[in-house]
Motif scaffolding. Structure first.
Motif, PDB file in Angstrom:
ATOM      1  N   PHE A 188       0.829  -1.201   0.000  1.00 48.12           N
ATOM      2  CA  PHE A 188       0.000   0.000   0.000  1.00 48.12           C
ATOM      3  C   PHE A 188       0.869   1.259   0.000  1.00 48.12           C
ATOM      4  O   PHE A 188       0.569   2.238  -0.685  1.00 48.12           O
ATOM      5  N   GLN A 189       1.939   1.220   0.777  1.00 49.44           N
ATOM      6  CA  GLN A 189       2.857   2.359   0.799  1.00 49.44           C
ATOM      7  C   GLN A 189       3.475   2.589  -0.574  1.00 49.44           C
ATOM      8  O   GLN A 189       3.517   3.733  -1.064  1.00 49.44           O
ATOM      9  N   ARG A 190       3.936   1.513  -1.169  1.00 55.78           N
ATOM     10  CA  ARG A 190       4.590   1.611  -2.479  1.00 55.78           C
ATOM     11  C   ARG A 190       3.613   2.048  -3.566  1.00 55.78           C
ATOM     12  O   ARG A 190       3.914   2.927  -4.375  1.00 55.78           O
ATOM     13  N   ARG A 191       2.422   1.462  -3.569  1.00 54.01           N
ATOM     14  CA  ARG A 191       1.444   1.765  -4.612  1.00 54.01           C
ATOM     15  C   ARG A 191       0.924   3.198  -4.499  1.00 54.01           C
ATOM     16  O   ARG A 191       0.722   3.870  -5.513  1.00 54.01           O
ATOM     17  N   LEU A 213      -9.841   9.882  -1.408  1.00 55.00           N
ATOM     18  CA  LEU A 213     -10.579   8.636  -1.327  1.00 55.00           C
ATOM     19  C   LEU A 213     -10.635   7.914  -2.676  1.00 55.00           C
ATOM     20  O   LEU A 213     -10.691   6.683  -2.724  1.00 55.00           O
ATOM     21  N   THR A 214     -10.599   8.677  -3.761  1.00 56.80           N
ATOM     22  CA  THR A 214     -10.621   8.053  -5.092  1.00 56.80           C
ATOM     23  C   THR A 214      -9.382   7.199  -5.291  1.00 56.80           C
ATOM     24  O   THR A 214      -9.457   6.088  -5.845  1.00 56.80           O
ATOM     25  N   ILE A 215      -8.239   7.708  -4.821  1.00 57.62           N
ATOM     26  CA  ILE A 215      -6.994   6.940  -4.916  1.00 57.62           C
ATOM     27  C   ILE A 215      -7.086   5.699  -4.040  1.00 57.62           C
ATOM     28  O   ILE A 215      -6.687   4.601  -4.444  1.00 57.62           O
ATOM     29  N   LEU A 218      -9.201   3.077  -5.681  1.00 61.34           N
ATOM     30  CA  LEU A 218      -8.479   2.482  -6.800  1.00 61.34           C
ATOM     31  C   LEU A 218      -7.463   1.454  -6.308  1.00 61.34           C
ATOM     32  O   LEU A 218      -7.358   0.337  -6.844  1.00 61.34           O
ATOM     33  N   ILE A 219      -6.737   1.817  -5.273  1.00 60.08           N
ATOM     34  CA  ILE A 219      -5.713   0.925  -4.722  1.00 60.08           C
ATOM     35  C   ILE A 219      -6.344  -0.328  -4.127  1.00 60.08           C
ATOM     36  O   ILE A 219      -5.858  -1.446  -4.344  1.00 60.08           O
ATOM     37  N   HIS A 254     -14.417  -2.458   4.772  1.00 59.95           N
ATOM     38  CA  HIS A 254     -15.463  -1.917   3.891  1.00 59.95           C
ATOM     39  C   HIS A 254     -14.900  -1.376   2.586  1.00 59.95           C
ATOM     40  O   HIS A 254     -15.647  -1.170   1.627  1.00 59.95           O
ATOM     41  N   PHE A 255     -13.578  -1.172   2.515  1.00 63.75           N
ATOM     42  CA  PHE A 255     -12.957  -0.695   1.284  1.00 63.75           C
ATOM     43  C   PHE A 255     -12.710  -1.827   0.287  1.00 63.75           C
ATOM     44  O   PHE A 255     -12.557  -1.571  -0.906  1.00 63.75           O
TER      45      PHE A 255
END
Length: 302
Positions: A188-191, A213-215, A218-219, A254-255
């Protein structure tokens, strides 16, 4: 009463657990202590927490201490190996069972047992958690690393049909690396940095950033797809009846819950997928479970 213990790279937690109602931990004691501290600081901290837990048994008989601890570790003998993975280097070759029993002046009949932390998470979930009504199931933890265990009737398996070697997934190849580098905080950090040019400390910071939140969505969508691609063959091969997910990343359930379930169905994996409700208590409860002689014998001889 039994004391269940969860030792991580930055803390020790201990809970007094009544075997007749293990889902209700009596008291939980926690202390922050890093795996790179000196030998004395680590051992003194661990013994201190265990001592407090024992003192608060209020005269009830202690049946044993079960300890969930990350590998590499000699679980049967209670010793860190000479060559590990940069964790608890100061404790190499310390016999933790003997040390704990001596420092706490435990009766010779009081068991002190150790088992893998991810496996203890699964044992706890199979005993009184989301997996308690299933026979064959898989439990994974997602955090600083990826933990996994394959369970049959509540017992973690190290081999067998559909089970990876030693019952672990973190080291298996995935895309350009291994599972641990894709299904942990570091991914997650890298992406996030690749997409935004900025840095984050972890998943909590990612989902709390309402400006991006859009990012985050997407992640997590990419994460869900990757996780499904990786897990599907194992869930299918093992004929798993259910999957439970814990660890810090599960706090963002929930994400990715919906996308993960959809992606798994694309691989014909249509089984219940749960987020752990026991959370960090699962490993504590699971570690207490290994004091049961029948369970422990099955683990050691499995």
């Amino acid at each position: 009463m039994t004391i269940g213990v969860d030792i991580g790279g930055s803390h020790i937690m201990a809970a007094t657990i009544n075997e007749k109602s293990p889902d209700k931990t009596q008291q939980v004691y926690k202390m922050e202590v890093g795996c790179n501290e000196s030998r004395n600081i680590i051992l003194d901290s661990w013994v201190s927490v265990l001592g407090i837990a024992i003192d608060n048994l209020k005269g009830e008989k202690l049946h044993g201490i079960g300890i969930a601890i990350p590998g590499p570790f000699d679980y049967y003998n209670g010793i860190f190996p000479n060559k590990g993975e940069g964790k608890f280097e100061k404790l190499y070759d310390v016999n933790l069972r003997e040390y704990i029993k001596k420092e706490l002046q435990l009766d010779s009949s009081t068991s002190v047992r150790f088992y893998n932390d991810a496996a203890c998470f699964g044992i706890g979930e199979a005993w009184v958690g989301e997996l308690s009504t299933f026979k064959k199931c898989v439990a994974i933890t997602l955090g600083t690393g990826m933990g996994a265990t394959f369970l049959d009737k509540g017992i973690p398996l190290k081999h067998g049909a559909g089970v990876p070697k030693d019952g672990e997934l973190y080291h298996l190849p995935f895309e350009e690396g291994i599972a641990d580098t894709y299904f942990s905080t570091q991914w997650f950090q890298r992406r996030y940095e690749e997409i935004s040019g900025n840095q984050i400390k972890g998943v909590k910071e990612l989902i709390m950033d309402t400006q991006n939140l859009t990012i985050a969505e997407l992640i997590f969508k990419e994460f869900s797809q990757n996780l499904a691609v990786f897990l599907a063959p194992w869930l299918s091969g093992f004929e798993a009846e259910a999957l439970v997910i814990g660890g810090n990343i599960s706090n963002a359930w929930h994400f990715f819950e919906k996308d993960l379930k959809i992606a798994l169905k694309e691989f014909q994996i249509d089984i219940p997928v749960y987020r752990s409700k026991l959370l960090e208590n699962a490993a504590l409860i699971g570690s207490a479970r290994i004091i049961d002689n029948e369970i422990y014998d099955a683990l050691i001889n499995g």
